[in-house]
Design a protein around this motif. Structure first.
Motif, PDB file in Angstrom:
ATOM      1  N   VAL A 182       0.861  -1.121  -0.125  1.00 60.87           N
ATOM      2  CA  VAL A 182       0.193   0.036  -0.041  1.00 60.87           C
ATOM      3  C   VAL A 182       0.868   1.125   0.087  1.00 60.87           C
ATOM      4  CG1 VAL A 182      -1.728   1.319   1.397  1.00 60.87           C
ATOM      5  CG2 VAL A 182      -1.503  -1.158   1.176  1.00 60.87           C
ATOM      6  N   LYS A 183       0.389   2.240  -0.939  1.00 64.58           N
ATOM      7  CA  LYS A 183       1.151   3.406  -0.945  1.00 64.58           C
ATOM      8  C   LYS A 183       0.285   4.527  -0.572  1.00 64.58           C
ATOM      9  CE  LYS A 183       4.671   1.999  -4.324  1.00 64.58           C
ATOM     10  NZ  LYS A 183       5.608   2.349  -5.571  1.00 64.58           N
ATOM     11  N   ARG A 184       0.965   5.515   0.347  1.00 68.75           N
ATOM     12  CA  ARG A 184       0.269   6.612   0.793  1.00 68.75           C
ATOM     13  C   ARG A 184       0.494   7.807  -0.165  1.00 68.75           C
ATOM     14  NH1 ARG A 184      -0.909   7.602   6.818  1.00 68.75           N
ATOM     15  NH2 ARG A 184      -2.532   6.063   6.067  1.00 68.75           N
ATOM     16  N   LEU A 185      -0.340   8.530  -0.833  1.00 71.16           N
ATOM     17  CA  LEU A 185      -0.043   9.647  -1.654  1.00 71.16           C
ATOM     18  C   LEU A 185      -0.759  10.833  -0.836  1.00 71.16           C
ATOM     19  CD1 LEU A 185       0.632  11.321  -4.123  1.00 71.16           C
ATOM     20  CD2 LEU A 185      -1.565  10.711  -4.928  1.00 71.16           C
ATOM     21  N   THR A 186      -0.049  11.567  -0.338  1.00 74.40           N
ATOM     22  CA  THR A 186      -0.419  13.097   0.301  1.00 74.40           C
ATOM     23  C   THR A 186      -0.069  14.173  -0.625  1.00 74.40           C
ATOM     24  OG1 THR A 186       0.359  11.968   2.442  1.00 74.40           O
ATOM     25  CG2 THR A 186      -0.120  14.339   2.428  1.00 74.40           C
ATOM     26  N   MET A 187      -1.380  14.903  -0.793  1.00 73.80           N
ATOM     27  CA  MET A 187      -1.159  16.142  -1.598  1.00 73.80           C
ATOM     28  C   MET A 187      -1.308  17.427  -0.531  1.00 73.80           C
ATOM     29  SD  MET A 187      -3.479  16.968  -5.039  1.00 73.80           S
ATOM     30  CE  MET A 187      -3.827  18.609  -5.408  1.00 73.80           C
ATOM     31  N   THR A 188      -0.445  18.349  -0.540  1.00 70.53           N
ATOM     32  CA  THR A 188      -0.513  19.408   0.228  1.00 70.53           C
ATOM     33  C   THR A 188      -0.557  20.704  -0.399  1.00 70.53           C
ATOM     34  OG1 THR A 188       0.969  18.180   1.967  1.00 70.53           O
ATOM     35  CG2 THR A 188       0.580  20.496   2.231  1.00 70.53           C
ATOM     36  N   CYS A 189      -1.537  21.324  -0.127  1.00 72.13           N
ATOM     37  CA  CYS A 189      -1.872  22.759  -1.016  1.00 72.13           C
ATOM     38  C   CYS A 189      -1.707  23.974  -0.255  1.00 72.13           C
ATOM     39  CB  CYS A 189      -3.226  22.744  -1.740  1.00 72.13           C
ATOM     40  SG  CYS A 189      -3.362  21.316  -2.916  1.00 72.13           S
ATOM     41  N   THR A 190      -0.922  24.887  -0.527  1.00 73.45           N
ATOM     42  CA  THR A 190      -0.689  25.937   0.485  1.00 73.45           C
ATOM     43  C   THR A 190      -1.152  27.371  -0.318  1.00 73.45           C
ATOM     44  OG1 THR A 190       1.507  26.191  -0.059  1.00 73.45           O
ATOM     45  CG2 THR A 190       0.864  24.890   1.777  1.00 73.45           C
ATOM     46  N   LEU A 191      -1.452  28.245   0.355  1.00 79.19           N
ATOM     47  CA  LEU A 191      -1.850  29.901  -0.098  1.00 79.19           C
ATOM     48  C   LEU A 191      -1.548  30.746   1.105  1.00 79.19           C
ATOM     49  CD1 LEU A 191      -2.404  31.610  -2.398  1.00 79.19           C
ATOM     50  CD2 LEU A 191      -4.996  31.452  -1.339  1.00 79.19           C
ATOM     51  N   THR A 192      -0.513  31.661   0.816  1.00 81.44           N
ATOM     52  CA  THR A 192      -0.223  32.597   1.799  1.00 81.44           C
ATOM     53  C   THR A 192      -1.464  33.342   2.527  1.00 81.44           C
ATOM     54  OG1 THR A 192       1.663  33.103   0.746  1.00 81.44           O
ATOM     55  CG2 THR A 192       1.334  34.960   2.338  1.00 81.44           C
ATOM     56  N   GLY A 193      -1.594  33.142   3.962  1.00 84.59           N
ATOM     57  CA  GLY A 193      -2.632  33.645   4.466  1.00 84.59           C
ATOM     58  C   GLY A 193      -3.818  32.827   4.580  1.00 84.59           C
ATOM     59  N   GLN A 194      -3.760  31.588   3.944  1.00 84.41           N
ATOM     60  CA  GLN A 194      -5.094  30.627   4.111  1.00 84.41           C
ATOM     61  C   GLN A 194      -4.412  29.314   4.876  1.00 84.41           C
ATOM     62  OE1 GLN A 194      -7.945  31.654   2.985  1.00 84.41           O
ATOM     63  NE2 GLN A 194      -7.153  33.600   2.329  1.00 84.41           N
ATOM     64  N   PRO A 195      -5.466  28.797   5.221  1.00 84.92           N
ATOM     65  CA  PRO A 195      -5.023  27.340   5.813  1.00 84.92           C
ATOM     66  C   PRO A 195      -4.696  26.563   4.841  1.00 84.92           C
ATOM     67  CG  PRO A 195      -7.428  27.669   5.768  1.00 84.92           C
ATOM     68  CD  PRO A 195      -6.826  28.814   5.418  1.00 84.92           C
ATOM     69  N   THR A 196      -3.616  25.578   5.149  1.00 85.42           N
ATOM     70  CA  THR A 196      -3.229  24.538   4.257  1.00 85.42           C
ATOM     71  C   THR A 196      -4.183  23.519   4.149  1.00 85.42           C
ATOM     72  OG1 THR A 196      -0.870  25.001   5.136  1.00 85.42           O
ATOM     73  CG2 THR A 196      -1.147  22.707   3.974  1.00 85.42           C
ATOM     74  N   GLN A 197      -4.385  22.865   2.918  1.00 92.23           N
ATOM     75  CA  GLN A 197      -5.261  22.043   2.754  1.00 92.23           C
ATOM     76  C   GLN A 197      -4.224  20.707   2.225  1.00 92.23           C
ATOM     77  OE1 GLN A 197      -8.642  22.402   2.478  1.00 92.23           O
ATOM     78  NE2 GLN A 197      -8.365  24.523   2.814  1.00 92.23           N
ATOM     79  N   ILE A 198      -4.872  19.613   2.922  1.00 93.94           N
ATOM     80  CA  ILE A 198      -4.084  18.366   2.861  1.00 93.94           C
ATOM     81  C   ILE A 198      -5.002  17.204   2.472  1.00 93.94           C
ATOM     82  CG2 ILE A 198      -2.652  16.469   3.980  1.00 93.94           C
ATOM     83  CD1 ILE A 198      -1.528  18.862   5.924  1.00 93.94           C
ATOM     84  N   PHE A 199      -4.473  16.566   1.353  1.00 89.53           N
ATOM     85  CA  PHE A 199      -5.597  15.525   0.796  1.00 89.53           C
ATOM     86  C   PHE A 199      -4.635  14.390   0.951  1.00 89.53           C
ATOM     87  CE2 PHE A 199      -6.628  19.339  -1.245  1.00 89.53           C
ATOM     88  CZ  PHE A 199      -7.693  19.608  -1.014  1.00 89.53           C
ATOM     89  N   THR A 200      -5.195  13.017   1.586  1.00 87.78           N
ATOM     90  CA  THR A 200      -4.327  11.768   1.464  1.00 87.78           C
ATOM     91  C   THR A 200      -5.156  10.586   0.889  1.00 87.78           C
ATOM     92  OG1 THR A 200      -3.438  12.788   3.549  1.00 87.78           O
ATOM     93  CG2 THR A 200      -3.284  10.522   3.222  1.00 87.78           C
ATOM     94  N   VAL A 201      -4.708   9.613   0.302  1.00 82.71           N
ATOM     95  CA  VAL A 201      -5.333   8.519  -0.222  1.00 82.71           C
ATOM     96  C   VAL A 201      -4.216   7.240  -0.116  1.00 82.71           C
ATOM     97  CG1 VAL A 201      -4.651   8.807  -2.703  1.00 82.71           C
ATOM     98  CG2 VAL A 201      -6.808   7.568  -2.064  1.00 82.71           C
ATOM     99  N   ASP A 202      -4.729   6.171   0.321  1.00 85.94           N
ATOM    100  CA  ASP A 202      -3.977   4.818   0.291  1.00 85.94           C
ATOM    101  C   ASP A 202      -4.407   4.297  -0.920  1.00 85.94           C
ATOM    102  OD1 ASP A 202      -2.506   5.807   2.831  1.00 85.94           O
ATOM    103  OD2 ASP A 202      -4.171   4.810   4.026  1.00 85.94           O
TER     104      ASP A 202
END
Length: 148
Positions: free
Chosen positions: A123-143
């Motif tokens: 099983v591999k875990r893919l984590t996608m992290t999205c950032t924008l200055t002044g905004q909360p970080t969005q994190i998406f994960t799928v196994d």
């Protein structure tokens, strides 16, 4: 009732207008906050939709059932197995489609254990992290499990 007592006095009208003005100011002062929350929710939803679509593209690529035959040994595998083993990922979405967020991905091995058939289960875990200055970080994960 005598004819001279009908209607409202000037004082009553002024008091009514003052009460209406105070209530209007109280209600309208919350409007900018409500609009800000609405805008942030809309931006978060846009990032979430594109992020989930990207993870589904990875899942589709790694589950591609197209059979390929290795010419050196004649073994048959699927394109999904090959993509999974090679950790082939589609390109990341552009920041324009992510409401200005910049996204990065990280891939890690999560589980390797014997399966009932005696092979290796990965099983591999893919984590996608999205950032924008002044905004909360969005994190998406799928196994994702290696297709058989």
């Amino acid at each position: 009732m005598p004819a001279g007592n009908q209607g409202l006095t000037l004082v009553e009208v002024l008091v009514s207008i003052a009460i209406f003005a105070v209530l209007s100011v109280a209600v309208l002062s919350t409007l900018p906050g409500i609009l800000k929350v609405n805008r942030q929710s809309r931006d978060d939803q846009g990032v979430t939709v594109v992020g989930k679509a990207y993870l589904e593209n990875v899942r589709a690529k790694w589950n591609d059932p197209t059979a390929t035959i290795d010419p050196t040994n004649g073994s048959t595998t699927t394109a999904g197995q090959t993509n999974f083993d090679a950790e082939a990922l589609p390109p990341m979405p552009a920041s324009t489609s992510m409401n200005g967020y910049t996204c990065t991905n990280a891939l890690s091995n999560q589980v390797t254990s014997p399966t009932e058939a005696g092979g290796v289960h990965m099983v591999k875990r893919l984590t996608m992290t999205c950032t924008l200055t002044g905004q909360p970080t969005q994190i998406f994960t799928v196994d994702l499990e290696r297709p058989l």
